[in-house]
Design a protein around this motif. Structure first.
Motif, PDB file in Angstrom:
ATOM      1  N   TRP A  32       0.886  -1.313  -0.169  1.00 44.18           N
ATOM      2  CA  TRP A  32      -0.143  -0.010   0.022  1.00 44.18           C
ATOM      3  C   TRP A  32       0.811   1.232  -0.067  1.00 44.18           C
ATOM      4  CZ3 TRP A  32      -4.800  -1.236  -0.922  1.00 44.18           C
ATOM      5  CH2 TRP A  32      -5.210  -2.358  -0.394  1.00 44.18           C
ATOM      6  N   LYS A  33       0.499   2.279  -0.754  1.00 48.04           N
ATOM      7  CA  LYS A  33       0.992   3.697  -0.488  1.00 48.04           C
ATOM      8  C   LYS A  33       0.091   4.409   0.565  1.00 48.04           C
ATOM      9  CE  LYS A  33       2.643   3.889  -5.399  1.00 48.04           C
ATOM     10  NZ  LYS A  33       2.616   4.567  -6.784  1.00 48.04           N
ATOM     11  N   THR A  34       1.149   4.858   1.078  1.00 48.49           N
ATOM     12  CA  THR A  34       0.435   6.124   2.169  1.00 48.49           C
ATOM     13  C   THR A  34      -0.170   7.286   1.331  1.00 48.49           C
ATOM     14  OG1 THR A  34       2.268   5.413   3.912  1.00 48.49           O
ATOM     15  CG2 THR A  34       0.837   7.223   4.314  1.00 48.49           C
ATOM     16  N   PRO A  35      -1.280   7.500   1.483  1.00 43.88           N
ATOM     17  CA  PRO A  35      -1.714   8.676   0.847  1.00 43.88           C
ATOM     18  C   PRO A  35      -1.295  10.055   1.558  1.00 43.88           C
ATOM     19  CG  PRO A  35      -3.504   7.931   2.309  1.00 43.88           C
ATOM     20  CD  PRO A  35      -2.250   6.983   2.260  1.00 43.88           C
ATOM     21  N   THR A  36      -1.201  11.100   0.792  1.00 43.22           N
ATOM     22  CA  THR A  36      -0.777  12.368   1.269  1.00 43.22           C
ATOM     23  C   THR A  36      -2.066  12.833   1.979  1.00 43.22           C
ATOM     24  OG1 THR A  36      -1.315  13.760  -0.644  1.00 43.22           O
ATOM     25  CG2 THR A  36       0.907  12.922  -0.398  1.00 43.22           C
ATOM     26  N   LEU A  37      -1.837  14.008   2.820  1.00 47.32           N
ATOM     27  CA  LEU A  37      -2.654  14.733   3.650  1.00 47.32           C
ATOM     28  C   LEU A  37      -3.828  15.537   2.548  1.00 47.32           C
ATOM     29  CD1 LEU A  37      -4.247  14.914   6.256  1.00 47.32           C
ATOM     30  CD2 LEU A  37      -2.588  17.032   6.756  1.00 47.32           C
ATOM     31  N   ASP A  38      -3.104  16.013   1.462  1.00 50.62           N
ATOM     32  CA  ASP A  38      -3.848  16.525   0.416  1.00 50.62           C
ATOM     33  C   ASP A  38      -4.862  15.576  -0.321  1.00 50.62           C
ATOM     34  OD1 ASP A  38      -4.216  18.982  -1.053  1.00 50.62           O
ATOM     35  OD2 ASP A  38      -3.319  17.998  -2.841  1.00 50.62           O
ATOM     36  N   GLN A  39      -4.297  14.468  -0.487  1.00 45.37           N
ATOM     37  CA  GLN A  39      -5.041  13.506  -1.498  1.00 45.37           C
ATOM     38  C   GLN A  39      -6.473  12.991  -0.475  1.00 45.37           C
ATOM     39  OE1 GLN A  39      -1.905  10.595  -1.866  1.00 45.37           O
ATOM     40  NE2 GLN A  39      -2.244  10.749  -4.023  1.00 45.37           N
ATOM     41  N   VAL A  40      -5.994  12.958   0.979  1.00 44.64           N
ATOM     42  CA  VAL A  40      -7.020  12.630   1.854  1.00 44.64           C
ATOM     43  C   VAL A  40      -8.060  13.641   1.958  1.00 44.64           C
ATOM     44  CG1 VAL A  40      -7.856  11.880   3.971  1.00 44.64           C
ATOM     45  CG2 VAL A  40      -5.718  10.802   2.861  1.00 44.64           C
ATOM     46  N   LYS A  41      -7.540  14.704   1.881  1.00 47.27           N
ATOM     47  CA  LYS A  41      -8.525  15.955   2.091  1.00 47.27           C
ATOM     48  C   LYS A  41      -9.222  16.211   0.836  1.00 47.27           C
ATOM     49  CE  LYS A  41      -6.000  19.341   5.056  1.00 47.27           C
ATOM     50  NZ  LYS A  41      -4.928  20.362   5.032  1.00 47.27           N
ATOM     51  N   ARG A  42      -8.771  15.978  -0.253  1.00 47.44           N
ATOM     52  CA  ARG A  42      -9.760  15.876  -1.799  1.00 47.44           C
ATOM     53  C   ARG A  42     -10.668  14.980  -1.608  1.00 47.44           C
ATOM     54  NH1 ARG A  42      -4.525  16.769  -4.514  1.00 47.44           N
ATOM     55  NH2 ARG A  42      -4.936  14.765  -5.169  1.00 47.44           N
ATOM     56  N   ALA A  43     -10.437  13.716  -1.227  1.00 47.58           N
ATOM     57  CA  ALA A  43     -11.275  12.581  -1.162  1.00 47.58           C
ATOM     58  C   ALA A  43     -12.272  12.957  -0.142  1.00 47.58           C
ATOM     59  CB  ALA A  43     -10.685  11.364  -0.711  1.00 47.58           C
ATOM     60  N   VAL A  44     -12.289  13.500   0.953  1.00 45.61           N
ATOM     61  CA  VAL A  44     -13.107  13.827   2.164  1.00 45.61           C
ATOM     62  C   VAL A  44     -13.815  14.763   1.801  1.00 45.61           C
ATOM     63  CG1 VAL A  44     -13.288  14.553   4.488  1.00 45.61           C
ATOM     64  CG2 VAL A  44     -11.784  12.676   4.101  1.00 45.61           C
TER      65      VAL A  44
END
Length: 172
Positions: free
Chosen positions: A4-16
């Motif tokens: 698994w790749k660790t997502p960046t906080l920016d990726q998670v913010k966009r998804a949320v």
């Protein structure tokens, strides 16, 4: 095991940000397999507000809505990279009155090594007296076995004692 790749906080913010409707959250969490999203999702408070039971006084019913976030936690929480974070999140959710969320947390405990699952026993004992049962007593009974088989006999006995405690019926 998948890599698994660790997502960046920016990726998670966009998804949320895309999870405006309950159907979108359900779709997202039900399909999310990467356990490394757990900690960033927790930082964004995605595990902060489990749904409350919904009472319908006109019908005299109560409903316990499923929560996709707790299902994801139960599904991925045993991954060694995040197990301590998963237990920490679960401990913050103990006060929920939603039986389906409690069942998801019991599922998490069943997937953990007994050494980690024992940390959830005392909080789980607070759920035992509820009058709404569903599958929770069975899952907690399975957890007794899991703990005993994993060498955590004291925790298993404490949980078993709470499950088997005789409670007098109220009159009427």
């Amino acid at each position: 095991m998948k890599s698994w790749k660790t997502p960046t906080l920016d990726q998670v913010k966009r998804a949320v940000a895309l999870l405006a409707h309950p159907q979108q959250a359900r779709h997202f969490f039900d399909r999310l397999e990467n356990p490394l999203w757990l900690v960033p999702l927790h930082k964004l408070k995605c595990f902060a507000n489990p749904p409350e039971p919904i009472k319908d006084p006109d019908r005299g019913t109560i409903r316990f809505p499923a929560w996709p976030a707790s299902r994801y936690l139960a599904r991925v929480g045993s991954n060694p990279a995040i197990v301590k974070a998963a237990v920490g999140i679960a401990l913050k959710l103990i006060s929920t009155k939603n039986i389906t969320v409690q069942e998801d947390l019991a599922d998490l405990a069943l997937s953990l090594p007994a050494e980690q699952a024992k940390r959830l026993v005392q909080p789980f004992i607070t759920w035992v007296p509820t009058r709404y049962r569903l599958l929770l007593p069975k899952k907690l009974g399975d957890l007794v076995t899991h703990l005993a088989n994993g060498g955590e006999k004291d925790a298993a006995l404490r949980l078993a004692g709470a499950l088997l405690k005789l409670v007098p019926q109220s009159p009427g």
